[in-house]
Design a protein around this motif. Structure first.
Motif, mmCIF file in Angstrom:
data_model
loop_
_atom_site.group_PDB
_atom_site.id
_atom_site.type_symbol
_atom_site.label_atom_id
_atom_site.label_comp_id
_atom_site.label_asym_id
_atom_site.label_seq_id
_atom_site.Cartn_x
_atom_site.Cartn_y
_atom_site.Cartn_z
ATOM 1 N N TRP A 1 53.887 -35.404 8.074
ATOM 2 C CA TRP A 1 53.953 -34.600 6.849
ATOM 3 C C TRP A 1 53.710 -33.127 7.160
ATOM 4 O O TRP A 1 54.410 -32.251 6.631
ATOM 5 C CB TRP A 1 52.935 -35.101 5.825
ATOM 6 N N SER B 1 56.824 -31.744 8.566
ATOM 7 C CA SER B 1 57.929 -31.627 7.609
ATOM 8 C C SER B 1 57.892 -30.311 6.837
ATOM 9 O O SER B 1 58.911 -29.848 6.355
ATOM 10 C CB SER B 1 57.935 -32.805 6.635
ATOM 11 N N GLY B 2 56.715 -29.693 6.736
ATOM 12 C CA GLY B 2 56.617 -28.421 6.037
ATOM 13 C C GLY B 2 56.281 -27.252 6.930
ATOM 14 O O GLY B 2 56.270 -26.110 6.475
ATOM 15 N N ALA C 1 52.375 -30.875 3.506
ATOM 16 C CA ALA C 1 53.625 -30.176 3.836
ATOM 17 C C ALA C 1 53.700 -28.827 3.132
ATOM 18 O O ALA C 1 54.105 -27.820 3.729
ATOM 19 C CB ALA C 1 54.823 -31.045 3.462
#
Length: 195
Positions: free
Chosen positions: A66, A69-70, A43
């Motif tokens: 993941w 999410s970033g 992320a």
């Protein structure tokens, strides 16, 4: 009043999409999902890159979750899974997010999609045999992330009493600047930047 610490290196809360992917992983009996420590690194790296982010080996979608999410604004994520039923389940999990594409195919199907600004190599075969291919599809300055290594304090790197030639080859490849990052006491990741 004393504050009681927990033995984790990051907040225990997980992004909702990661929690959903982990739930799918549990329901499918998939025991080798991306670790949270590795996920947090993914992320963080994704937040620094624009363009196309890729994952070779979707599994239950934890690594892709993941990455998402970033992921920086404007970046896209494409991931490949060779098991058609698993690919379908992950595609359904990500159906509401137009920035994630799940390809039901072997990891090699993503090669023509490059260049990648970040490539998470989670398929064992790709880790072992595709370094030359990966070097050709990652843009200069792009990241390659390989997980599931046991930390080694020696050179050459050792695993189970033998030289870990896979890790050694990645660390010595002149096309990359590579570092081993310990993400937990029992887990390391190779982070390679394409020169």
């Amino acid at each position: 009043m004393l504050c009681e610490s927990q033995p984790v290196s990051a907040p225990p809360e997980l992004p909702p999409l990661v929690s959903a992917a982990l739930s799918l992983s549990g329901r499918r009996g998939f025991v080798s999902s991306t670790r949270n420590e590795t996920g947090r690194l993914l992320a963080t790296l994704a937040a620094s890159k624009n363009g196309l982010l890729g994952e070779l080996g979707t599994g239950c979608g934890v690594g892709s979750a993941w990455l998402r999410s970033g992921a920086a604004e404007g970046s896209q994520i494409v991931t490949a899974e060779s098991d058609p039923q698993l690919a379908q389940a992950v595609a359904e999990l990500f159906a509401a997010d137009e920035r994630i594409e799940v390809v039901s195919a072997d990891w090699t199907a993503l090669i023509e999609r490059g260049p990648f600004s970040l490539l998470f190599v989670d398929a064992r075969e790709a880790k072992i045999s595709a370094r030359d291919i990966i070097a050709d599809v990652v843009e200069p300055g792009g990241f390659v992330v390989l997980d599931d290594f046991t930390p080694s304090a020696f050179w050459p790197p050792m695993y189970e009493g033998r030289v870990d030639t896979l890790r050694q080859e990645w660390l010595m490849d002149k096309r990359f600047t590579t570092v081993e990052v310990m993400v937990a006491p029992d887990a390391a990741v190779l982070l390679a930047t394409r020169r």
